[in-house]
Design a protein around this motif. Structure first.
Motif, PDB file in Angstrom:
ATOM      1  N   HIS A 141       5.328  -2.440   3.062  1.00 22.32           N
ATOM      2  CA  HIS A 141       4.306  -1.963   3.988  1.00 22.32           C
ATOM      3  C   HIS A 141       3.351  -3.121   4.273  1.00 22.32           C
ATOM      4  O   HIS A 141       2.595  -3.538   3.391  1.00 22.32           O
ATOM      5  CB  HIS A 141       3.530  -0.790   3.384  1.00 22.32           C
ATOM      6  CG  HIS A 141       4.383   0.410   3.126  1.00 22.32           C
ATOM      7  ND1 HIS A 141       3.948   1.505   2.397  1.00 22.32           N
ATOM      8  CD2 HIS A 141       5.654   0.709   3.504  1.00 22.32           C
ATOM      9  CE1 HIS A 141       4.909   2.409   2.346  1.00 22.32           C
ATOM     10  NE2 HIS A 141       5.949   1.950   2.995  1.00 22.32           N
ATOM     11  N   LYS A 184      -9.499  -4.817   4.912  1.00 22.11           N
ATOM     12  CA  LYS A 184      -8.793  -5.646   5.896  1.00 22.11           C
ATOM     13  C   LYS A 184      -8.807  -4.996   7.274  1.00 22.11           C
ATOM     14  O   LYS A 184      -8.962  -5.682   8.291  1.00 22.11           O
ATOM     15  CB  LYS A 184      -7.357  -5.885   5.432  1.00 22.11           C
ATOM     16  CG  LYS A 184      -7.262  -6.807   4.225  1.00 22.11           C
ATOM     17  CD  LYS A 184      -5.841  -6.907   3.704  1.00 22.11           C
ATOM     18  CE  LYS A 184      -5.784  -7.791   2.461  1.00 22.11           C
ATOM     19  NZ  LYS A 184      -4.413  -7.834   1.870  1.00 22.11           N
ATOM     20  N   SER A 185      -8.645  -3.678   7.308  1.00 24.38           N
ATOM     21  CA  SER A 185      -8.652  -2.977   8.601  1.00 24.38           C
ATOM     22  C   SER A 185     -10.020  -3.076   9.255  1.00 24.38           C
ATOM     23  O   SER A 185     -10.138  -3.263  10.462  1.00 24.38           O
ATOM     24  CB  SER A 185      -8.257  -1.507   8.406  1.00 24.38           C
ATOM     25  OG  SER A 185      -6.951  -1.394   7.900  1.00 24.38           O
ATOM     26  N   ALA A 193      -5.093  -1.193  -3.809  1.00 20.75           N
ATOM     27  CA  ALA A 193      -4.350  -1.419  -2.567  1.00 20.75           C
ATOM     28  C   ALA A 193      -4.973  -0.647  -1.409  1.00 20.75           C
ATOM     29  O   ALA A 193      -5.074  -1.150  -0.289  1.00 20.75           O
ATOM     30  CB  ALA A 193      -2.886  -1.017  -2.747  1.00 20.75           C
ATOM     31  N   ALA A 197       0.894   0.961   9.690  1.00 15.01           N
ATOM     32  CA  ALA A 197       1.337  -0.301   9.086  1.00 15.01           C
ATOM     33  C   ALA A 197       2.771  -0.588   9.509  1.00 15.01           C
ATOM     34  O   ALA A 197       3.618   0.308   9.468  1.00 15.01           O
ATOM     35  CB  ALA A 197       1.261  -0.213   7.564  1.00 15.01           C
ATOM     36  N   GLU A 208      -8.228  -2.401  -0.459  1.00 13.72           N
ATOM     37  CA  GLU A 208      -7.929  -3.647   0.248  1.00 13.72           C
ATOM     38  C   GLU A 208      -7.535  -3.366   1.685  1.00 13.72           C
ATOM     39  O   GLU A 208      -7.931  -4.094   2.608  1.00 13.72           O
ATOM     40  CB  GLU A 208      -6.814  -4.403  -0.481  1.00 13.72           C
ATOM     41  CG  GLU A 208      -7.264  -5.049  -1.781  1.00 13.72           C
ATOM     42  CD  GLU A 208      -6.105  -5.684  -2.530  1.00 13.72           C
ATOM     43  OE1 GLU A 208      -4.957  -5.597  -2.038  1.00 13.72           O
ATOM     44  OE2 GLU A 208      -6.346  -6.265  -3.600  1.00 13.72           O
ATOM     45  N   ASP A 209      -6.736  -2.304   1.897  1.00  8.36           N
ATOM     46  CA  ASP A 209      -6.340  -1.938   3.252  1.00  8.36           C
ATOM     47  C   ASP A 209      -7.551  -1.567   4.100  1.00  8.36           C
ATOM     48  O   ASP A 209      -7.642  -1.925   5.274  1.00  8.36           O
ATOM     49  CB  ASP A 209      -5.360  -0.754   3.219  1.00  8.36           C
ATOM     50  CG  ASP A 209      -3.917  -1.211   3.109  1.00  8.36           C
ATOM     51  OD1 ASP A 209      -3.706  -2.436   3.089  1.00  8.36           O
ATOM     52  OD2 ASP A 209      -3.024  -0.356   3.034  1.00  8.36           O
ATOM     53  N   TRP A 214      -3.831   5.277   8.681  1.00 12.09           N
ATOM     54  CA  TRP A 214      -5.232   5.509   8.354  1.00 12.09           C
ATOM     55  C   TRP A 214      -5.930   5.995   9.603  1.00 12.09           C
ATOM     56  O   TRP A 214      -5.718   5.453  10.702  1.00 12.09           O
ATOM     57  CB  TRP A 214      -5.865   4.208   7.852  1.00 12.09           C
ATOM     58  CG  TRP A 214      -7.346   4.282   7.613  1.00 12.09           C
ATOM     59  CD1 TRP A 214      -8.037   5.298   7.035  1.00 12.09           C
ATOM     60  CD2 TRP A 214      -8.315   3.282   7.949  1.00 12.09           C
ATOM     61  NE1 TRP A 214      -9.380   5.006   6.970  1.00 12.09           N
ATOM     62  CE2 TRP A 214      -9.580   3.777   7.525  1.00 12.09           C
ATOM     63  CE3 TRP A 214      -8.249   2.030   8.537  1.00 12.09           C
ATOM     64  CZ2 TRP A 214     -10.750   3.052   7.700  1.00 12.09           C
ATOM     65  CZ3 TRP A 214      -9.416   1.309   8.706  1.00 12.09           C
ATOM     66  CH2 TRP A 214     -10.650   1.808   8.277  1.00 12.09           C
ATOM     67  N   THR A 254       0.837   4.342   5.041  1.00 15.55           N
ATOM     68  CA  THR A 254       1.147   3.552   6.238  1.00 15.55           C
ATOM     69  C   THR A 254       0.303   3.953   7.438  1.00 15.55           C
ATOM     70  O   THR A 254       0.476   3.389   8.517  1.00 15.55           O
ATOM     71  CB  THR A 254       2.637   3.714   6.614  1.00 15.55           C
ATOM     72  OG1 THR A 254       2.887   5.087   6.977  1.00 15.55           O
ATOM     73  CG2 THR A 254       3.543   3.338   5.453  1.00 15.55           C
ATOM     74  N   ILE A 289       0.211  -5.218   6.467  1.00 16.37           N
ATOM     75  CA  ILE A 289      -1.184  -4.898   6.772  1.00 16.37           C
ATOM     76  C   ILE A 289      -1.296  -4.301   8.175  1.00 16.37           C
ATOM     77  O   ILE A 289      -0.611  -4.736   9.106  1.00 16.37           O
ATOM     78  CB  ILE A 289      -2.057  -6.167   6.681  1.00 16.37           C
ATOM     79  CG1 ILE A 289      -1.959  -6.768   5.272  1.00 16.37           C
ATOM     80  CG2 ILE A 289      -3.510  -5.843   7.001  1.00 16.37           C
ATOM     81  CD1 ILE A 289      -2.388  -5.828   4.178  1.00 16.37           C
ATOM     82  N   MET A 290      -2.157  -3.287   8.322  1.00 12.96           N
ATOM     83  CA  MET A 290      -2.404  -2.678   9.634  1.00 12.96           C
ATOM     84  C   MET A 290      -3.246  -3.626  10.485  1.00 12.96           C
ATOM     85  O   MET A 290      -4.400  -3.887  10.170  1.00 12.96           O
ATOM     86  CB  MET A 290      -3.148  -1.358   9.471  1.00 12.96           C
ATOM     87  CG  MET A 290      -2.436  -0.332   8.618  1.00 12.96           C
ATOM     88  SD  MET A 290      -3.428   1.171   8.419  1.00 12.96           S
ATOM     89  CE  MET A 290      -2.538   1.994   7.079  1.00 12.96           C
ATOM     90  N   SER A 331       0.831  -1.198   0.000  1.00 15.56           N
ATOM     91  CA  SER A 331       0.000   0.000   0.000  1.00 15.56           C
ATOM     92  C   SER A 331       0.868   1.252   0.000  1.00 15.56           C
ATOM     93  O   SER A 331       1.922   1.282   0.639  1.00 15.56           O
ATOM     94  CB  SER A 331      -0.907   0.017   1.229  1.00 15.56           C
ATOM     95  OG  SER A 331      -1.556   1.273   1.349  1.00 15.56           O
TER      96      SER A 331
END
Length: 222
Positions: A115, A207-208, A200, A124, A203-204, A82, A80, A117-118, A77
């Motif tokens: 980077h 996933k978050s 990306a 991240a 997706e982040d 969010w 880094t 995943i968070m 991503s």
């Protein structure tokens, strides 16, 4: 190695930049500087929220250049951090990064930063791998199905489906494919923007949100 956790305001970070510059003045060893710098280096490293004013990152950029440090780039991503909010309140920034000086690059020419995943944090984690030998990778061509629905797609293919020479049919065919393969990604980026960067980011977010839901479920069960 110097690990950084920077202050939140530009005025408070001035002391950090001065300290780094002071360390650089007698630094002869391979040197790595990394962590949460709490500031972006370029305007495009932030999405959402208020616009970034140049003074917010100019002191940072001056420090990096004065210290002879080099950004190692990244995989994954483009951001880094969010703020954890959805839709119009969503903000992404690249606040975490790794720099090295020239002696470090000479010692370990192959440096790759990813980077991750968070998970459990709004930042991240960064994974850095180093090697002594460089490896070259050929970027694969990816055809996106929605291209064909755009009004200018056929024209781009037509303009580039021409050979600059007359000769062996198979060589001409290979030459045409190469031209089209080079033209379409450039046309796609100019027309649609960086699709893979946008994917990306999405997706982040997904996933978050899944991680947040799992944590809430675990808390309820407890």
């Amino acid at each position: 190695m110097t690990f950084v956790y920077a202050k939140c305001t530009s005025l408070e970070r001035l002391e950090l930049w001065d300290n780094l510059y002071y360390m650089k003045s007698d630094m002869e060893l391979p040197w790595l500087v990394g962590g949460d710098l709490n500031v972006v280096l370029h305007e495009y490293e932030k999405i959402g929220g208020l616009p970034i004013h140049p003074p917010e990152y100019e002191n940072f950029a001056f420090c990096v250049n004065s210290c002879g440090l080099f950004d190692q780039g990244y995989k994954g991503s483009p951001f880094t951090w969010w703020n954890g909010r959805p839709n119009v309140k969503c903000i992404f920034k690249r606040l975490d990064r790794i720099f090295v000086n020239l002696p470090f690059q000479n010692m370990l020419p192959t440096i790759e930063v990813e980077h991750l995943i968070m998970i459990g944090s709004d930042h991240a984690p960064l994974l850095m791998t180093c090697g002594e030998q460089t490896t070259s990778f050929v970027k694969p061509f990816r055809f996106l199905n929605f291209w064909i629905k755009h009004a200018t797609f056929k024209e781009v293919v037509k303009q580039n489906w021409e050979a600059d020479f007359i000769g062996d049919p198979f060589l001409m065919f290979k030459h045409k494919l190469k031209k089209v393969n080079e033209a379409l990604p450039k046309w796609s980026k100019d027309t649609f923007g960086d699709i893979f960067k946008q994917l990306a980011i999405l997706e982040d977010i997904v996933k978050s949100r899944k991680c947040c839901l799992r944590r809430r479920q675990l808390l309820r069960t407890e």
